[in-house]
Scaffold this motif. Structure first.
Motif, PDB file in Angstrom:
ATOM      1  N   ASP A   1      46.988  32.668  33.554  1.00  0.00           N
ATOM      2  CA  ASP A   1      46.714  33.787  34.411  1.00  0.00           C
ATOM      3  C   ASP A   1      48.211  33.730  35.352  1.00  0.00           C
ATOM      4  OD1 ASP A   1      46.185  35.780  36.481  1.00  0.00           O
ATOM      5  OD2 ASP A   1      44.267  34.853  37.155  1.00  0.00           O
ATOM      6  N   LEU A   2      48.738  34.954  34.871  1.00  0.00           N
ATOM      7  CA  LEU A   2      50.099  35.116  35.643  1.00  0.00           C
ATOM      8  C   LEU A   2      50.225  36.147  36.916  1.00  0.00           C
ATOM      9  CD1 LEU A   2      52.198  35.654  32.324  1.00  0.00           C
ATOM     10  CD2 LEU A   2      51.571  33.413  33.258  1.00  0.00           C
ATOM     11  N   GLY A   3      50.545  35.586  38.092  1.00  0.00           N
ATOM     12  CA  GLY A   3      50.381  36.338  39.266  1.00  0.00           C
ATOM     13  C   GLY A   3      49.050  36.088  39.777  1.00  0.00           C
TER      14      GLY A   3
ATOM     15  N   CYS B   1      46.561  36.518  30.658  1.00  0.00           N
ATOM     16  CA  CYS B   1      46.043  37.716  31.590  1.00  0.00           C
ATOM     17  C   CYS B   1      46.869  37.654  32.818  1.00  0.00           C
ATOM     18  CB  CYS B   1      44.671  37.554  31.770  1.00  0.00           C
ATOM     19  SG  CYS B   1      44.043  36.142  32.514  1.00  0.00           S
ATOM     20  N   SER B   2      46.986  39.017  33.129  1.00  0.00           N
ATOM     21  CA  SER B   2      47.741  39.318  34.341  1.00  0.00           C
ATOM     22  C   SER B   2      47.315  40.524  34.979  1.00  0.00           C
ATOM     23  CB  SER B   2      49.479  39.504  34.129  1.00  0.00           C
ATOM     24  OG  SER B   2      50.097  39.715  35.261  1.00  0.00           O
ATOM     25  N   PHE B   3      46.991  40.570  36.332  1.00  0.00           N
ATOM     26  CA  PHE B   3      46.388  41.822  37.034  1.00  0.00           C
ATOM     27  C   PHE B   3      47.154  41.940  38.151  1.00  0.00           C
ATOM     28  CE2 PHE B   3      43.146  38.909  35.337  1.00  0.00           C
ATOM     29  CZ  PHE B   3      42.552  39.721  34.157  1.00  0.00           C
TER      30      PHE B   3
ATOM     31  N   MET C   1      40.752  44.301  38.510  1.00  0.00           N
ATOM     32  CA  MET C   1      40.164  43.325  37.692  1.00  0.00           C
ATOM     33  C   MET C   1      38.887  43.751  37.174  1.00  0.00           C
ATOM     34  SD  MET C   1      41.176  39.876  39.831  1.00  0.00           S
ATOM     35  CE  MET C   1      40.353  38.655  39.025  1.00  0.00           C
ATOM     36  N   ASP C   2      38.030  44.243  37.915  1.00  0.00           N
ATOM     37  CA  ASP C   2      36.856  44.668  37.463  1.00  0.00           C
ATOM     38  C   ASP C   2      37.005  45.719  36.439  1.00  0.00           C
ATOM     39  OD1 ASP C   2      35.150  43.027  38.823  1.00  0.00           O
ATOM     40  OD2 ASP C   2      34.878  44.439  40.640  1.00  0.00           O
ATOM     41  N   THR C   3      37.839  46.558  36.731  1.00  0.00           N
ATOM     42  CA  THR C   3      37.919  47.689  35.633  1.00  0.00           C
ATOM     43  C   THR C   3      38.290  47.224  34.325  1.00  0.00           C
ATOM     44  OG1 THR C   3      39.094  48.947  37.392  1.00  0.00           O
ATOM     45  CG2 THR C   3      39.530  49.885  35.239  1.00  0.00           C
ATOM     46  N   VAL C   4      39.016  46.218  34.032  1.00  0.00           N
ATOM     47  CA  VAL C   4      39.384  45.741  32.747  1.00  0.00           C
ATOM     48  C   VAL C   4      38.619  44.570  32.544  1.00  0.00           C
ATOM     49  CG1 VAL C   4      41.850  46.859  33.039  1.00  0.00           C
ATOM     50  CG2 VAL C   4      41.361  44.360  33.833  1.00  0.00           C
ATOM     51  N   LYS C   5      37.896  44.251  33.087  1.00  0.00           N
ATOM     52  CA  LYS C   5      36.968  42.788  32.794  1.00  0.00           C
ATOM     53  C   LYS C   5      36.381  42.882  31.271  1.00  0.00           C
ATOM     54  CE  LYS C   5      33.059  41.698  34.782  1.00  0.00           C
ATOM     55  NZ  LYS C   5      31.986  41.160  35.814  1.00  0.00           N
ATOM     56  N   SER C   6      35.896  43.922  30.950  1.00  0.00           N
ATOM     57  CA  SER C   6      35.320  44.056  29.417  1.00  0.00           C
ATOM     58  C   SER C   6      36.598  43.849  28.437  1.00  0.00           C
ATOM     59  CB  SER C   6      34.600  45.154  29.247  1.00  0.00           C
ATOM     60  OG  SER C   6      35.628  46.455  29.298  1.00  0.00           O
ATOM     61  N   LEU C   7      37.616  44.240  28.784  1.00  0.00           N
ATOM     62  CA  LEU C   7      38.782  44.177  27.898  1.00  0.00           C
ATOM     63  C   LEU C   7      39.263  42.848  27.775  1.00  0.00           C
ATOM     64  CD1 LEU C   7      41.495  46.935  28.570  1.00  0.00           C
ATOM     65  CD2 LEU C   7      39.939  46.839  26.615  1.00  0.00           C
ATOM     66  N   VAL C   8      39.011  41.997  29.043  1.00  0.00           N
ATOM     67  CA  VAL C   8      39.464  40.806  29.071  1.00  0.00           C
ATOM     68  C   VAL C   8      38.555  39.768  28.364  1.00  0.00           C
ATOM     69  CG1 VAL C   8      39.955  38.708  30.623  1.00  0.00           C
ATOM     70  CG2 VAL C   8      40.721  41.140  31.073  1.00  0.00           C
ATOM     71  N   THR C   9      37.391  39.937  28.466  1.00  0.00           N
ATOM     72  CA  THR C   9      36.296  38.882  27.884  1.00  0.00           C
ATOM     73  C   THR C   9      36.179  39.109  26.739  1.00  0.00           C
ATOM     74  OG1 THR C   9      34.525  40.462  28.640  1.00  0.00           O
ATOM     75  CG2 THR C   9      35.059  38.594  30.368  1.00  0.00           C
TER      76      THR C   9
ATOM     77  N   GLY D   1      43.893  34.233  46.764  1.00  0.00           N
ATOM     78  CA  GLY D   1      42.624  34.602  47.540  1.00  0.00           C
ATOM     79  C   GLY D   1      41.225  34.152  46.806  1.00  0.00           C
ATOM     80  N   THR D   2      40.144  34.613  47.487  1.00  0.00           N
ATOM     81  CA  THR D   2      38.756  33.989  47.080  1.00  0.00           C
ATOM     82  C   THR D   2      38.935  34.467  45.471  1.00  0.00           C
ATOM     83  OG1 THR D   2      37.727  36.106  48.156  1.00  0.00           O
ATOM     84  CG2 THR D   2      37.856  33.862  49.088  1.00  0.00           C
ATOM     85  N   ASN D   3      39.246  35.465  45.098  1.00  0.00           N
ATOM     86  CA  ASN D   3      39.188  36.063  43.683  1.00  0.00           C
ATOM     87  C   ASN D   3      40.089  35.453  42.585  1.00  0.00           C
ATOM     88  OD1 ASN D   3      41.360  37.495  44.496  1.00  0.00           O
ATOM     89  ND2 ASN D   3      40.789  39.369  43.570  1.00  0.00           N
ATOM     90  N   ALA D   4      40.861  34.461  42.946  1.00  0.00           N
ATOM     91  CA  ALA D   4      41.812  34.105  42.145  1.00  0.00           C
ATOM     92  C   ALA D   4      41.531  33.169  40.951  1.00  0.00           C
ATOM     93  CB  ALA D   4      42.840  32.745  42.814  1.00  0.00           C
ATOM     94  N   LEU D   5      40.275  32.705  41.012  1.00  0.00           N
ATOM     95  CA  LEU D   5      39.589  32.098  39.860  1.00  0.00           C
ATOM     96  C   LEU D   5      38.591  33.111  39.431  1.00  0.00           C
ATOM     97  CD1 LEU D   5      39.338  28.395  41.224  1.00  0.00           C
ATOM     98  CD2 LEU D   5      40.789  29.327  39.368  1.00  0.00           C
ATOM     99  N   GLY D   6      38.255  34.239  39.768  1.00  0.00           N
ATOM    100  CA  GLY D   6      37.232  35.008  39.253  1.00  0.00           C
ATOM    101  C   GLY D   6      37.159  35.552  37.681  1.00  0.00           C
ATOM    102  N   MET D   7      38.513  35.681  37.420  1.00  0.00           N
ATOM    103  CA  MET D   7      38.403  36.069  36.052  1.00  0.00           C
ATOM    104  C   MET D   7      38.413  35.031  34.872  1.00  0.00           C
ATOM    105  SD  MET D   7      38.258  38.956  34.145  1.00  0.00           S
ATOM    106  CE  MET D   7      38.957  40.424  35.153  1.00  0.00           C
ATOM    107  N   VAL D   8      39.315  33.935  35.627  1.00  0.00           N
ATOM    108  CA  VAL D   8      39.248  32.555  34.572  1.00  0.00           C
ATOM    109  C   VAL D   8      37.558  32.228  34.472  1.00  0.00           C
ATOM    110  CG1 VAL D   8      39.740  30.028  34.741  1.00  0.00           C
ATOM    111  CG2 VAL D   8      41.385  31.807  35.481  1.00  0.00           C
ATOM    112  N   GLU D   9      36.798  32.335  35.430  1.00  0.00           N
ATOM    113  CA  GLU D   9      35.426  31.992  35.298  1.00  0.00           C
ATOM    114  C   GLU D   9      34.830  33.056  34.090  1.00  0.00           C
ATOM    115  OE1 GLU D   9      31.557  32.067  38.032  1.00  0.00           O
ATOM    116  OE2 GLU D   9      33.301  31.738  38.840  1.00  0.00           O
TER     117      GLU D   9
END
Length: 336
Positions: free
Chosen positions: A28-30, A124-126, A1-9, A34-42
């Protein structure tokens, strides 16, 4: 997720800037639980809210979290107060408007329709689309025996029919995924997906097959100890496929509803700390977390501890000899 974060935002900001919807719907598909389930949504909500700062209130956000029906959605929902509290604190610190976020869980397979037509602005899907909808047909010979004996995925010793069967299943599944999202995503909306993949067209790519080969070796050790029957190992095939960028591009072109904006391969070292014992245990725990339910269903849960003790040993020994890498493919698609 960190790898593609800039692409996503960046993609989320671009979609909002071009469409300016009053309600921004993202899926968010899939999503897992876990604790990072909302990380990219945030990150997405924050990046879109930043576009609005100083000019207009942010849109309302409808967040659609999807995973299989067995996913623990309640654990995600229990983190909602913490999630909204962070967003409010960010808005207060920047003297901005609090973004309104409405969270929903949508159980079901993403290899099919999930949402109403023309309803979603951003998807998005990771680390999910490398899992197939099923084990590919075509892995048995004319006598109904397994053609990929001793292996649970494509390896350097697999007959060509094995790679062909997996490739066909991926094409069917990914095409269905694209058709389903094409019905749901508005014109100008975007998808950003990442999945394990391979850098070239060769199926038996070492970065892709190494961890699977070590898992097969771990099973071979249990067979030699009489813990597992060889026939059970031969009958197990993983519903997994790591595509190349070329295969993804071909299906996008064939389906015809999306324009590919970006397709990149990211190579990452799994030997990150330099401590082979630590890295080997970390990788083994990650593989176990993902595959334990599938392996336990086929082989029985009683063999799992012994299996992953051997797997940790083999992964660690490999990391002492060489750097172990994985390849993620990140793709950005725009709905035509």
């Amino acid at each position: 997720m960190d790898t593609v974060k800039s692409l996503v935002t960046e993609s989320a900001r671009d979609v909002y800037a071009s469409l300016k919807p009053e309600r921004f719907t993202l899926a968010d598909l899939g999503c897992s639980s876990g604790t990072n389930a909302l990380g990219m949504v945030e990150e997405i909500v924050r990046s879109v809210a930043e576009v609005c700062r100083g000019s207009s209130p942010p849109p309302e956000f409808s967040v659609l979290l999807n995973d299989l029906p067995t996913n623990d959605f309640n654990t995600i929902f229990s983190r909602l107060p913490e999630f909204t509290g962070k967003l409010k604190a960010d808005a207060d610190a920047d003297a901005g408007d609090d973004p309104m976020v409405f969270l929903s869980g949508v159980p079901g397979s993403f290899y099919g329709r999930l949402f109403p037509s023309k309803n979603v602005h951003f998807v998005c899907s990771f680390s999910s689309l490398h899992w197939l909808s099923q084990v590919p047909p075509g892995l048995l010979d004319e006598t109904n025996g397994p053609v990929n004996k001793g292996k649970m995925f494509i390896s350097s010793t697999s007959p060509p029919a094995v790679a062909a069967a997996y490739s066909r299943q991926f094409r069917r599944d990914f095409s269905l995924f694209l058709r389903s999202r094409a019905a749901e995503v508005v014109a100008g909306g975007r998808m950003v997906v990442s999945m394990l993949g391979r850098e070239g067209e060769r199926h038996a790519d070492r970065n892709t097959t190494l961890l699977w080969d070590l898992l097969s070796e771990s099973f071979a050790a249990l067979v030699s100890q009489g813990v597992v029957e060889q026939g059970k190992v031969d009958a197990y095939d993983a519903p997994f496929y790591a595509p190349s960028i070329g295969e993804i591009e071909e299906e996008v072109r064939r389906q015809g509803s999306f324009r590919m904006e970006v397709a990149r391969a990211y190579e990452a070292s799994l030997s990150g700390s330099g401590d082979a014992r630590k890295d080997g245990r970390t990788v083994s725990m990650a593989v176990r977390a993902i595959q334990e339910s599938m392996l336990g269903h086929h082989f029985g849960t009683e063999i799992v501890d012994a299996l992953f003790a051997k797997y940790t040993e083999l992964v660690t020994a490999t990391m002492e000899r060489e750097e172990v890498k994985s390849v993620q493919i990140g793709v950005v698609l725009t709905r035509l």
